[in-house]
Write a protein that holds these residues in place. Structure first.
Motif, PDB file in Angstrom:
ATOM      1  N   MET A   1      75.007   3.462  31.381  1.00  0.00           N
ATOM      2  CA  MET A   1      75.567   4.735  31.811  1.00  0.00           C
ATOM      3  C   MET A   1      75.007   5.075  33.190  1.00  0.00           C
ATOM      4  O   MET A   1      73.808   4.964  33.419  1.00  0.00           O
ATOM      5  CB  MET A   1      75.200   5.826  30.802  1.00  0.00           C
ATOM      6  N   HIS A   2      75.857   5.476  34.120  1.00  0.00           N
ATOM      7  CA  HIS A   2      75.438   5.795  35.480  1.00  0.00           C
ATOM      8  C   HIS A   2      75.345   7.307  35.644  1.00  0.00           C
ATOM      9  O   HIS A   2      76.269   8.032  35.314  1.00  0.00           O
ATOM     10  CB  HIS A   2      76.437   5.223  36.477  1.00  0.00           C
ATOM     11  N   PHE A   3      74.226   7.751  36.147  1.00  0.00           N
ATOM     12  CA  PHE A   3      74.057   9.171  36.429  1.00  0.00           C
ATOM     13  C   PHE A   3      73.987   9.374  37.925  1.00  0.00           C
ATOM     14  O   PHE A   3      73.473   8.528  38.652  1.00  0.00           O
ATOM     15  CB  PHE A   3      72.778   9.715  35.782  1.00  0.00           C
ATOM     16  N   GLN A   4      74.499  10.471  38.383  1.00  0.00           N
ATOM     17  CA  GLN A   4      74.472  10.798  39.797  1.00  0.00           C
ATOM     18  C   GLN A   4      73.078  11.269  40.196  1.00  0.00           C
ATOM     19  O   GLN A   4      72.218  11.514  39.358  1.00  0.00           O
ATOM     20  CB  GLN A   4      75.506  11.900  40.091  1.00  0.00           C
ATOM     21  N   GLN A   5      72.884  11.431  41.470  1.00  0.00           N
ATOM     22  CA  GLN A   5      71.630  11.893  42.039  1.00  0.00           C
ATOM     23  C   GLN A   5      71.393  13.363  41.709  1.00  0.00           C
ATOM     24  O   GLN A   5      72.296  14.179  41.835  1.00  0.00           O
ATOM     25  CB  GLN A   5      71.701  11.698  43.567  1.00  0.00           C
ATOM     26  N   ARG A   6      70.162  13.682  41.305  1.00  0.00           N
ATOM     27  CA  ARG A   6      69.805  15.097  41.138  1.00  0.00           C
ATOM     28  C   ARG A   6      69.944  15.800  42.475  1.00  0.00           C
ATOM     29  O   ARG A   6      69.716  15.204  43.516  1.00  0.00           O
ATOM     30  CB  ARG A   6      68.360  15.244  40.672  1.00  0.00           C
ATOM     31  N   GLN A   7      70.288  17.047  42.422  1.00  0.00           N
ATOM     32  CA  GLN A   7      70.467  17.831  43.645  1.00  0.00           C
ATOM     33  C   GLN A   7      69.129  18.466  44.041  1.00  0.00           C
ATOM     34  O   GLN A   7      68.900  19.667  43.879  1.00  0.00           O
ATOM     35  CB  GLN A   7      71.568  18.876  43.443  1.00  0.00           C
ATOM     36  N   TRP A   8      68.222  17.623  44.570  1.00  0.00           N
ATOM     37  CA  TRP A   8      66.856  18.064  44.871  1.00  0.00           C
ATOM     38  C   TRP A   8      66.810  19.191  45.893  1.00  0.00           C
ATOM     39  O   TRP A   8      65.977  20.094  45.782  1.00  0.00           O
ATOM     40  CB  TRP A   8      66.013  16.887  45.341  1.00  0.00           C
ATOM     41  N   ASN A   9      67.660  19.162  46.907  1.00  0.00           N
ATOM     42  CA  ASN A   9      67.654  20.226  47.909  1.00  0.00           C
ATOM     43  C   ASN A   9      68.037  21.559  47.278  1.00  0.00           C
ATOM     44  O   ASN A   9      67.423  22.587  47.570  1.00  0.00           O
ATOM     45  CB  ASN A   9      68.613  19.908  49.059  1.00  0.00           C
ATOM     46  N   LEU A  10      69.025  21.541  46.425  1.00  0.00           N
ATOM     47  CA  LEU A  10      69.457  22.759  45.750  1.00  0.00           C
ATOM     48  C   LEU A  10      68.365  23.269  44.816  1.00  0.00           C
ATOM     49  O   LEU A  10      68.084  24.472  44.776  1.00  0.00           O
ATOM     50  CB  LEU A  10      70.751  22.507  44.975  1.00  0.00           C
ATOM     51  N   ILE A  11      67.730  22.377  44.087  1.00  0.00           N
ATOM     52  CA  ILE A  11      66.640  22.776  43.190  1.00  0.00           C
ATOM     53  C   ILE A  11      65.513  23.430  43.991  1.00  0.00           C
ATOM     54  O   ILE A  11      64.993  24.482  43.615  1.00  0.00           O
ATOM     55  CB  ILE A  11      66.121  21.560  42.391  1.00  0.00           C
ATOM     56  N   ARG A  12      65.158  22.812  45.129  1.00  0.00           N
ATOM     57  CA  ARG A  12      64.100  23.358  45.981  1.00  0.00           C
ATOM     58  C   ARG A  12      64.472  24.747  46.495  1.00  0.00           C
ATOM     59  O   ARG A  12      63.668  25.681  46.424  1.00  0.00           O
ATOM     60  CB  ARG A  12      63.835  22.418  47.158  1.00  0.00           C
ATOM     61  N   MET A  37      73.767  20.766  34.129  1.00  0.00           N
ATOM     62  CA  MET A  37      74.309  19.412  34.243  1.00  0.00           C
ATOM     63  C   MET A  37      74.622  19.072  35.695  1.00  0.00           C
ATOM     64  O   MET A  37      74.370  17.959  36.159  1.00  0.00           O
ATOM     65  CB  MET A  37      75.564  19.260  33.385  1.00  0.00           C
ATOM     66  N   LYS A  38      75.141  20.042  36.428  1.00  0.00           N
ATOM     67  CA  LYS A  38      75.491  19.814  37.827  1.00  0.00           C
ATOM     68  C   LYS A  38      74.237  19.650  38.676  1.00  0.00           C
ATOM     69  O   LYS A  38      74.164  18.763  39.525  1.00  0.00           O
ATOM     70  CB  LYS A  38      76.364  20.953  38.352  1.00  0.00           C
ATOM     71  N   GLU A  39      73.236  20.466  38.420  1.00  0.00           N
ATOM     72  CA  GLU A  39      71.994  20.369  39.179  1.00  0.00           C
ATOM     73  C   GLU A  39      71.294  19.035  38.911  1.00  0.00           C
ATOM     74  O   GLU A  39      70.709  18.445  39.813  1.00  0.00           O
ATOM     75  CB  GLU A  39      71.082  21.548  38.813  1.00  0.00           C
ATOM     76  N   ARG A  40      71.365  18.571  37.688  1.00  0.00           N
ATOM     77  CA  ARG A  40      70.745  17.279  37.321  1.00  0.00           C
ATOM     78  C   ARG A  40      71.573  16.085  37.784  1.00  0.00           C
ATOM     79  O   ARG A  40      71.116  14.950  37.723  1.00  0.00           O
ATOM     80  CB  ARG A  40      70.548  17.194  35.807  1.00  0.00           C
ATOM     81  N   GLY A  41      72.800  16.325  38.216  1.00  0.00           N
ATOM     82  CA  GLY A  41      73.646  15.238  38.691  1.00  0.00           C
ATOM     83  C   GLY A  41      74.485  14.604  37.606  1.00  0.00           C
ATOM     84  O   GLY A  41      75.117  13.577  37.833  1.00  0.00           O
ATOM     85  N   ASN A  42      74.523  15.192  36.418  1.00  0.00           N
ATOM     86  CA  ASN A  42      75.338  14.657  35.323  1.00  0.00           C
ATOM     87  C   ASN A  42      76.786  15.124  35.399  1.00  0.00           C
ATOM     88  O   ASN A  42      77.633  14.642  34.652  1.00  0.00           O
ATOM     89  CB  ASN A  42      74.736  15.040  33.972  1.00  0.00           C
ATOM     90  N   ALA A  43      77.048  16.081  36.273  1.00  0.00           N
ATOM     91  CA  ALA A  43      78.402  16.574  36.538  1.00  0.00           C
ATOM     92  C   ALA A  43      78.442  16.950  38.020  1.00  0.00           C
ATOM     93  O   ALA A  43      77.395  17.172  38.627  1.00  0.00           O
ATOM     94  CB  ALA A  43      78.732  17.782  35.661  1.00  0.00           C
ATOM     95  N   GLN A  44      79.619  16.993  38.571  1.00  0.00           N
ATOM     96  CA  GLN A  44      79.759  17.283  40.000  1.00  0.00           C
ATOM     97  C   GLN A  44      80.085  18.746  40.237  1.00  0.00           C
ATOM     98  O   GLN A  44      80.825  19.364  39.475  1.00  0.00           O
ATOM     99  CB  GLN A  44      80.855  16.414  40.597  1.00  0.00           C
ATOM    100  N   PHE A  45      79.534  19.296  41.311  1.00  0.00           N
ATOM    101  CA  PHE A  45      79.922  20.628  41.758  1.00  0.00           C
ATOM    102  C   PHE A  45      81.321  20.538  42.345  1.00  0.00           C
ATOM    103  O   PHE A  45      81.656  19.549  43.004  1.00  0.00           O
ATOM    104  CB  PHE A  45      78.965  21.149  42.838  1.00  0.00           C
TER     105      PHE A  45
END
Length: 80
Positions: A1-12, A37-45
């Protein structure tokens, strides 16, 4: 299963402003689970959501969001 990149800039940004995922889900009018889910990269904004966040943080999109394949290209280049 492929997961997208976490949105580290947004989290920060969220944490620097003492905002919770609950605050963010209210801003975007989505569920807390969907936001997480979106922040973790499991779904897209969606583009609309990205523009709302860009305006809210008063920053261009590229300073908030990482590309979907961020890291993948760099990893492939190293492997060559």
């Amino acid at each position: 299963m492929h997961f997208q990149q976490r949105q580290w800039n947004l989290i920060r940004l969220r944490k620097e402003r003492n905002l919770t995922q609950y605050d963010m889900k209210n801003l975007l009018n989505i569920s807390k689970d969907a936001y997480g889910m979106k922040e973790r990269g499991n779904a897209q904004f969606t583009m609309d959501e990205m523009f709302i966040l860009s305006k809210y943080f008063d920053l261009p999109l590229e300073q908030i969001f990482l590309p979907r394949n961020f890291g993948v290209t760099e990893i492939k280049e190293v492997a060559k």
